[in-house]
Design an enzyme around this catalytic site. Structure first.
Site, PDB file in Angstrom:
ATOM      1  N   LYS A  18       0.829  -1.219   0.000  1.00 19.33           N
ATOM      2  CA  LYS A  18       0.000   0.000   0.000  1.00 19.33           C
ATOM      3  C   LYS A  18       0.862   1.267   0.000  1.00 19.33           C
ATOM      4  O   LYS A  18       0.707   2.137  -0.858  1.00 19.33           O
ATOM      5  CB  LYS A  18      -0.923   0.016   1.231  1.00 19.33           C
ATOM      6  CG  LYS A  18      -1.872  -1.178   1.320  1.00 19.33           C
ATOM      7  CD  LYS A  18      -2.806  -1.070   2.520  1.00 19.33           C
ATOM      8  CE  LYS A  18      -2.115  -1.214   3.864  1.00 19.33           C
ATOM      9  NZ  LYS A  18      -1.605  -2.576   4.126  1.00 19.33           N
ATOM     10  N   ARG A  94     -10.982  -0.033   8.011  1.00 17.47           N
ATOM     11  CA  ARG A  94     -10.643  -1.429   8.256  1.00 17.47           C
ATOM     12  C   ARG A  94     -11.775  -2.187   8.921  1.00 17.47           C
ATOM     13  O   ARG A  94     -11.587  -3.318   9.381  1.00 17.47           O
ATOM     14  CB  ARG A  94      -9.407  -1.524   9.145  1.00 17.47           C
ATOM     15  CG  ARG A  94      -8.161  -1.026   8.442  1.00 17.47           C
ATOM     16  CD  ARG A  94      -6.906  -1.426   9.148  1.00 17.47           C
ATOM     17  NE  ARG A  94      -5.845  -0.547   8.698  1.00 17.47           N
ATOM     18  CZ  ARG A  94      -4.613  -0.939   8.434  1.00 17.47           C
ATOM     19  NH1 ARG A  94      -4.242  -2.170   8.597  1.00 17.47           N
ATOM     20  NH2 ARG A  94      -3.722  -0.063   8.022  1.00 17.47           N
ATOM     21  N   ARG A 129      11.566  -5.043   5.489  1.00 18.47           N
ATOM     22  CA  ARG A 129      11.238  -3.621   5.268  1.00 18.47           C
ATOM     23  C   ARG A 129      12.094  -2.706   6.134  1.00 18.47           C
ATOM     24  O   ARG A 129      12.354  -2.970   7.299  1.00 18.47           O
ATOM     25  CB  ARG A 129       9.776  -3.338   5.577  1.00 18.47           C
ATOM     26  CG  ARG A 129       9.488  -1.819   5.585  1.00 18.47           C
ATOM     27  CD  ARG A 129       8.051  -1.454   5.567  1.00 18.47           C
ATOM     28  NE  ARG A 129       7.267  -2.209   6.516  1.00 18.47           N
ATOM     29  CZ  ARG A 129       5.958  -2.273   6.500  1.00 18.47           C
ATOM     30  NH1 ARG A 129       5.279  -1.632   5.577  1.00 18.47           N
ATOM     31  NH2 ARG A 129       5.314  -2.969   7.400  1.00 18.47           N
ATOM     32  N   ARG A 158      10.212  -0.641  11.766  1.00 12.29           N
ATOM     33  CA  ARG A 158       9.006  -0.354  12.563  1.00 12.29           C
ATOM     34  C   ARG A 158       8.897  -1.314  13.741  1.00 12.29           C
ATOM     35  O   ARG A 158       9.269  -2.476  13.626  1.00 12.29           O
ATOM     36  CB  ARG A 158       7.782  -0.505  11.659  1.00 12.29           C
ATOM     37  CG  ARG A 158       7.077   0.800  11.418  1.00 12.29           C
ATOM     38  CD  ARG A 158       6.087   0.693  10.312  1.00 12.29           C
ATOM     39  NE  ARG A 158       4.992  -0.239  10.585  1.00 12.29           N
ATOM     40  CZ  ARG A 158       3.988  -0.446   9.742  1.00 12.29           C
ATOM     41  NH1 ARG A 158       3.954   0.210   8.604  1.00 12.29           N
ATOM     42  NH2 ARG A 158       3.038  -1.298  10.036  1.00 12.29           N
ATOM     43  N   ARG A 169      -1.183  -9.060  12.728  1.00 16.97           N
ATOM     44  CA  ARG A 169      -1.805  -8.048  11.851  1.00 16.97           C
ATOM     45  C   ARG A 169      -2.551  -8.718  10.708  1.00 16.97           C
ATOM     46  O   ARG A 169      -3.643  -8.293  10.310  1.00 16.97           O
ATOM     47  CB  ARG A 169      -0.728  -7.110  11.289  1.00 16.97           C
ATOM     48  CG  ARG A 169      -0.361  -5.977  12.248  1.00 16.97           C
ATOM     49  CD  ARG A 169       1.087  -5.567  12.108  1.00 16.97           C
ATOM     50  NE  ARG A 169       1.417  -4.987  10.818  1.00 16.97           N
ATOM     51  CZ  ARG A 169       2.661  -4.886  10.350  1.00 16.97           C
ATOM     52  NH1 ARG A 169       3.688  -5.317  11.076  1.00 16.97           N
ATOM     53  NH2 ARG A 169       2.893  -4.364   9.166  1.00 16.97           N
TER      54      ARG A 169
HETATM   55  P1  AP5 Z   1       4.727  -1.440   2.020  1.00 13.81           P
HETATM   56  O1  AP5 Z   1       4.430  -0.648   0.802  1.00 13.81           O
HETATM   57  O2  AP5 Z   1       5.391  -0.760   3.172  1.00 13.81           O
HETATM   58  O3  AP5 Z   1       3.402  -2.239   2.487  1.00 13.81           O
HETATM   59  P2  AP5 Z   1       2.072  -1.744   3.203  1.00 13.81           P
HETATM   60  O4  AP5 Z   1       0.940  -2.458   2.557  1.00 13.81           O
HETATM   61  O5  AP5 Z   1       2.020  -0.256   3.253  1.00 13.81           O
HETATM   62  O6  AP5 Z   1       2.316  -2.413   4.628  1.00 13.81           O
HETATM   63  P3  AP5 Z   1       2.040  -1.964   6.110  1.00 13.81           P
HETATM   64  O7  AP5 Z   1       2.804  -2.957   6.947  1.00 13.81           O
HETATM   65  O8  AP5 Z   1       2.359  -0.532   6.314  1.00 13.81           O
HETATM   66  O9  AP5 Z   1       0.537  -2.239   6.287  1.00 13.81           O
HETATM   67  P4  AP5 Z   1      -0.210  -2.446   7.635  1.00 13.81           P
HETATM   68  O10 AP5 Z   1      -1.612  -2.386   7.209  1.00 13.81           O
HETATM   69  O11 AP5 Z   1       0.205  -3.650   8.374  1.00 13.81           O
HETATM   70  O12 AP5 Z   1       0.317  -1.228   8.533  1.00 13.81           O
HETATM   71  P5  AP5 Z   1      -0.283   0.211   8.862  1.00 13.81           P
HETATM   72  O13 AP5 Z   1       0.832   1.119   9.110  1.00 13.81           O
HETATM   73  O14 AP5 Z   1      -1.305   0.593   7.881  1.00 13.81           O
HETATM   74  O15 AP5 Z   1       5.623  -2.681   1.544  1.00 13.81           O
HETATM   75  C1  AP5 Z   1       6.126  -3.607   2.474  1.00 13.81           C
HETATM   76  C2  AP5 Z   1       7.554  -4.055   2.074  1.00 13.81           C
HETATM   77  O16 AP5 Z   1       7.508  -4.751   0.830  1.00 13.81           O
HETATM   78  C3  AP5 Z   1       8.518  -2.869   1.844  1.00 13.81           C
HETATM   79  O17 AP5 Z   1       9.770  -3.217   2.309  1.00 13.81           O
HETATM   80  C4  AP5 Z   1       8.519  -2.674   0.318  1.00 13.81           C
HETATM   81  O18 AP5 Z   1       9.745  -2.160  -0.141  1.00 13.81           O
HETATM   82  C5  AP5 Z   1       8.283  -4.096  -0.173  1.00 13.81           C
HETATM   83  N1  AP5 Z   1       7.501  -4.108  -1.412  1.00 13.81           N
HETATM   84  C6  AP5 Z   1       6.406  -3.342  -1.726  1.00 13.81           C
HETATM   85  N2  AP5 Z   1       5.937  -3.642  -2.948  1.00 13.81           N
HETATM   86  C7  AP5 Z   1       6.739  -4.656  -3.417  1.00 13.81           C
HETATM   87  C8  AP5 Z   1       6.743  -5.422  -4.640  1.00 13.81           C
HETATM   88  N3  AP5 Z   1       5.816  -5.206  -5.605  1.00 13.81           N
HETATM   89  N4  AP5 Z   1       7.682  -6.369  -4.769  1.00 13.81           N
HETATM   90  C9  AP5 Z   1       8.619  -6.611  -3.785  1.00 13.81           C
HETATM   91  N5  AP5 Z   1       8.648  -5.916  -2.619  1.00 13.81           N
HETATM   92  C10 AP5 Z   1       7.719  -4.955  -2.435  1.00 13.81           C
HETATM   93  O19 AP5 Z   1      -1.026  -0.104  10.260  1.00 13.81           O
HETATM   94  C11 AP5 Z   1      -0.272  -0.436  11.393  1.00 13.81           C
HETATM   95  C12 AP5 Z   1      -1.180  -0.643  12.597  1.00 13.81           C
HETATM   96  O20 AP5 Z   1      -1.891   0.576  12.889  1.00 13.81           O
HETATM   97  C13 AP5 Z   1      -2.283  -1.700  12.423  1.00 13.81           C
HETATM   98  O21 AP5 Z   1      -1.811  -2.989  12.749  1.00 13.81           O
HETATM   99  C14 AP5 Z   1      -3.340  -1.195  13.423  1.00 13.81           C
HETATM  100  O22 AP5 Z   1      -3.000  -1.577  14.745  1.00 13.81           O
HETATM  101  C15 AP5 Z   1      -3.211   0.307  13.314  1.00 13.81           C
HETATM  102  N6  AP5 Z   1      -4.157   0.876  12.315  1.00 13.81           N
HETATM  103  C16 AP5 Z   1      -3.844   1.370  11.083  1.00 13.81           C
HETATM  104  N7  AP5 Z   1      -4.968   1.781  10.450  1.00 13.81           N
HETATM  105  C17 AP5 Z   1      -6.002   1.540  11.301  1.00 13.81           C
HETATM  106  C18 AP5 Z   1      -7.407   1.733  11.200  1.00 13.81           C
HETATM  107  N8  AP5 Z   1      -8.000   2.234  10.108  1.00 13.81           N
HETATM  108  N9  AP5 Z   1      -8.164   1.366  12.261  1.00 13.81           N
HETATM  109  C19 AP5 Z   1      -7.612   0.848  13.381  1.00 13.81           C
HETATM  110  N10 AP5 Z   1      -6.295   0.635  13.519  1.00 13.81           N
HETATM  111  C20 AP5 Z   1      -5.491   0.972  12.487  1.00 13.81           C
END
Ligand code: AP5
Length: 222
Positions: A18, A94, A129, A158, A169
């Site tokens: 994402k 979510r 990552r 992170r 997650r």
């Molecule tokens: P990356 O692009 O960083 O992936 P991402 O989908 O953004 O992953 P996140 O881990 O940030 O998602 P998440 O939903 O777990 O975390 P969030 O911060 O939203 O890519 C990942 C890795 O892969 C990188 O190293 C990249 O280089 C590599 N990569 C990318 N594309 C690639 C490709 N095509 N090929 C090869 N490699 C690739 O949420 C964190 C926490 O916050 C949640 O657990 C929850 O507790 C809370 N939270 C967030 N939003 C909410 C909400 N709406 N409601 C309640 N709690 C929430």
């Protein structure tokens, strides 16, 4: 004549790409990137009581309660830049309650993008990552390594990027994804995220340019 800005949601499992796609999308389309996870991490960094509470849930890979997340996202969407340039909402909603709350405030997306990646690949992506605290750019030790020694030396990880926490997650994501999808059925596109980031972006890019064309040729009702 002024064109209607795009309003996009992007969703997918942890590490489905994402944040990576959001970098590419904002670079081309100039949308305001609003990441629920980034907003929460900024809240933690500020040392606030909400941040302290949020971290307890994030440590366990669970959803942070709506009373913290919903207003945070709503406030960011309401700022002038989001209204003028359009927005790209990442990691929200979510749950159906989050989707319903947003709808109640009058925010309706044009398109809901779901990135689909097989689970075994997700864990490898999480563990490799790294983030650049200076530019905010996302790297991966194997798939997207930094270009210079200087950047490599300052990369951070992170607190929830361990295999164990990523699995929690993922479990939370799997429990909620169908509820959220059912609310955006008619505007959802599913994109296979298990290919290079450029290939993934090419598909998103096609969908967004078609959408822009439609919006700009449609009569200004609706
Ligand atoms: P990356 O692009 O960083 O992936 P991402 O989908 O953004 O992953 P996140 O881990 O940030 O998602 P998440 O939903 O777990 O975390 P969030 O911060 O939203 O890519 C990942 C890795 O892969 C990188 O190293 C990249 O280089 C590599 N990569 C990318 N594309 C690639 C490709 N095509 N090929 C090869 N490699 C690739 O949420 C964190 C926490 O916050 C949640 O657990 C929850 O507790 C809370 N939270 C967030 N939003 C909410 C909400 N709406 N409601 C309640 N709690 C929430």
């Amino acid at each position: 004549e002024k064109t209607e800005p795009l309003k996009i949601m992007i969703s997918g499992a942890p590490a489905s790409g994402k944040g990576t796609q959001c970098e590419l999308i904002t670079h081309k389309y100039g949308l305001v990137h609003i990441s629920a996870g980034d907003l929460l991490r900024a809240e933690i960094a500020s040392g606030s009581e909400n941040g302290r509470r949020a971290k307890e849930y994030m440590e366990k890979g669970q959803l942070v309660p709506d009373e913290i997340v919903v207003m945070m996202v709503k406030d960011r969407l309401s700022q002038t830049d989001s209204k003028q340039n359009g927005w790209l909402l990442d990691g929200y909603p979510r749950s159906s309650s989050q989707a319903t709350a947003l709808k109640g405030f009058g925010f309706q997306p044009d398109l809901f993008i779901l990135l689909e990646v097989p689970e075994d690949i997700l864990i490898e992506r999480v563990v490799g990552r790294r983030l650049d605290p200076v530019t905010g750019k996302i790297y991966h030790l194997k798939y997207s390594p930094p270009g210079t020694e200087e950047i490599a030396a300052r990369l951070t990880q992170r607190f929830d990027d361990t295999e164990e926490k990523a699995k929690l997650r993922l479990k939370t994501h799997n429990q909620n994804v169908s509820d959220v999808l059912s609310m955006y059925d008619d505007i959802t596109i599913k994109i296979k995220g298990n290919r290079s980031k450029e290939e993934v972006f090419a598909h998103i890019d096609t969908a967004l340019s078609e959408l822009l064309q439609q919006k700009n040729s449609a009569p200004s009702s609706l």
